[in-house]
Write an enzyme that holds these catalytic residues in place. Structure first.
Site, mmCIF file in Angstrom:
data_model
loop_
_atom_site.group_PDB
_atom_site.id
_atom_site.type_symbol
_atom_site.label_atom_id
_atom_site.label_comp_id
_atom_site.label_asym_id
_atom_site.label_seq_id
_atom_site.Cartn_x
_atom_site.Cartn_y
_atom_site.Cartn_z
ATOM 1 N N CYS A 224 42.019 28.533 34.479
ATOM 2 C CA CYS A 224 41.661 28.454 35.891
ATOM 3 C C CYS A 224 42.745 29.060 36.768
ATOM 4 O O CYS A 224 43.917 28.701 36.664
ATOM 5 C CB CYS A 224 41.435 26.989 36.261
ATOM 6 S SG CYS A 224 40.979 26.721 37.982
ATOM 7 N N CYS B 88 46.267 31.080 43.166
ATOM 8 C CA CYS B 88 45.293 31.759 42.300
ATOM 9 C C CYS B 88 45.591 33.251 42.238
ATOM 10 O O CYS B 88 45.664 33.929 43.275
ATOM 11 C CB CYS B 88 43.884 31.514 42.841
ATOM 12 S SG CYS B 88 42.577 32.326 41.891
ATOM 13 N N GLU C 176 36.388 39.918 35.069
ATOM 14 C CA GLU C 176 36.711 39.209 33.839
ATOM 15 C C GLU C 176 35.768 38.032 33.641
ATOM 16 O O GLU C 176 35.364 37.363 34.593
ATOM 17 C CB GLU C 176 38.170 38.751 33.851
ATOM 18 C CG GLU C 176 39.124 39.930 33.814
ATOM 19 C CD GLU C 176 40.575 39.535 33.634
ATOM 20 O OE1 GLU C 176 40.858 38.323 33.565
ATOM 21 O OE2 GLU C 176 41.415 40.445 33.557
ATOM 22 N N ASN D 158 47.981 26.411 36.321
ATOM 23 C CA ASN D 158 48.221 27.384 35.263
ATOM 24 C C ASN D 158 49.093 28.505 35.814
ATOM 25 O O ASN D 158 48.713 29.186 36.769
ATOM 26 C CB ASN D 158 46.890 27.952 34.765
ATOM 27 C CG ASN D 158 46.025 26.877 34.142
ATOM 28 O OD1 ASN D 158 46.438 26.209 33.198
ATOM 29 N ND2 ASN D 158 44.827 26.668 34.682
#
Length: 395
Positions: free
Chosen positions: A380, A164, A112, A337
């Site tokens: 992020c 993450c 991505e 996030n």
């Protein structure tokens, strides 16, 4: 760029047991293109024409290389060559203008790549022209455009940072130099950006740990700084703290700006969210970082993802001040996030503000990076091939 990189890429695409795929021209050096042209019994100036078409004009098809005779173009195609840029398979569009691309590679793997019109404020305070633009009044619309491209360097990632989504993929393979730089070429073409006029910032902060793929990462930098014409002062590479990569980075005459993912104010906290800290604890990492030669005005960037109730207290902030004391550095604060099945929470606005104020009171420039594309999982830590919602557009 090392001569072996393109050979590896083309061998990979024609591995035994797989249907032979076209070989990629994009990613080859002028020396390699010269050898190719010589093998076709063509004048050697054809190599420069091909080089210019690939990297300055950013052509997407051999048929678009109008400076080459038709017979040469046909011969290249007959021999199995193509430009070989990655293909945008799907795109998600955010309410803030950010676009997230599912990019398909020559062997069918995907990564991505993210386009952020206007950027995300990540360059603030780092002492470069990109930082000056962040702090300046926006230019007239007809003067130039500005944007940031977030690039992937690996299919997946082996670092396994706990906050993450990319880390949940594991590592599938490294990207070649052509595949890394090719993401930039594809986005520039899609957005109509003009190198040399428009303000283009690149961040190696997509999928993967760039310093786990150091040779191909640096080869891609040389491609983009050289024939593509993008200055290294407009590039930032983020690392989780791979010491042998940092050692090699310091020796490079041409290198992007460096951002270190800190994310913990002490070894206990950092190890809990970044297992790599067991191998290279904070003190060892900082001892190496202090040896990095900085350009005039340049500041090292430390990225700090704020996780509610984990690393976001005022005491954590005071510890960060002590860790970074004496370094010419600045801190980018990133409010975590969210992602599915992730055991973290976003901190309250009051805790974020108190953390930033504590850093600044301690003499550390600190900035809160504005999230871009959070609604499409483009921010992020969110890149994980989650291209399955109503904002998808099939190209």
């Amino acid at each position: 760029m090392a001569g072996s990189t393109q050979t590896t890429q083309n061998e990979q695409l024609t591995a035994p047991g797989k249907a032979p795929l076209q070989r990629a021209l994009f990613g080859m050096t002028l020396k390699q293109l010269t050898a190719l042209v010589d093998g076709l019994r063509q004048p050697l100036f054809r190599a420069k024409q091909l080089h210019d078409a690939l990297y300055r004009q950013r052509v997407e098809s051999i048929d678009d290389i109008s400076t080459l005779p038709v017979a040469v173009r046909e011969k290249l195609k007959a021999d199995g060559w193509s430009v070989g840029l990655p293909q945008v398979a799907l795109v998600a569009k955010s309410v803030d203008g950010t676009e997230r691309y599912l990019v398909k590679l020559g062997d069918g793997e995907t990564v991505e790549t993210v386009w952020m019109p206007g950027g995300d404020g990540g360059e603030q305070g780092d002492g470069t022209p990109a930082a000056d633009e962040e702090e300046a009044t926006a230019p007239p619309v007809d003067e130039y455009k500005r944007g940031t491209i977030c690039i992937s360097s690996q299919v997946g990632c082996a670092v396994n940072c706990q906050f993450c989504l990319t880390g949940k993929l594991g590592l599938r393979r490294n990207l070649t130099a052509g595949e890394i730089a090719g993401q930039v070429a594809v986005v520039l073409n899609r957005q109509g950006m003009q190198v040399g006029k428009d303000r283009i910032n690149l961040v190696f902060m997509g999928q993967g740990e760039p310093f786990h793929n150091f040779d191909n990462f640096m080869d891609s930098v040389r491609l983009m700084v050289g024939p593509m014409g993008i200055p290294e002062s407009r590039m930032t590479v983020s690392t989780s703290g791979i010491l042998h990569g940092i050692d090699r980075y310091m020796q490079e005459p041409v290198r992007p700006k460096l951002a270190i993912s800190l994310n913990g104010s002490n070894d206990k906290v950092r190890t809990a969210v970044m297992p790599i800290n067991k191998k290279w604890p904070i003190g060892v990492l900082l001892n190496v970082i202090r040896q990095i030669p900085l350009r005039p005005r340049e500041r090292l960037t430390f990225e700090y993802v704020l996780l509610g109730g984990v690393n976001d207290s005022v005491e954590n902030a005071r510890e960060v001040v002590q860790l970074l004391r004496g370094l010419r550095a600045k801190v980018n604060l990133i409010v975590w996030n969210p992602g599915p099945y992730m055991p973290f929470e976003q901190p309250d606005d009051e805790r974020v503000a108190a953390f930033q104020e504590t850093l600044r009171d301690g003499g550390l420039p600190a900035y809160i990076r504005r999230p871009r594309g959070r609604d499409i999982y483009a921010a992020c830590g969110q890149l994980k091939r989650t291209m399955d919602d109503e904002r998808l557009v099939t190209l």
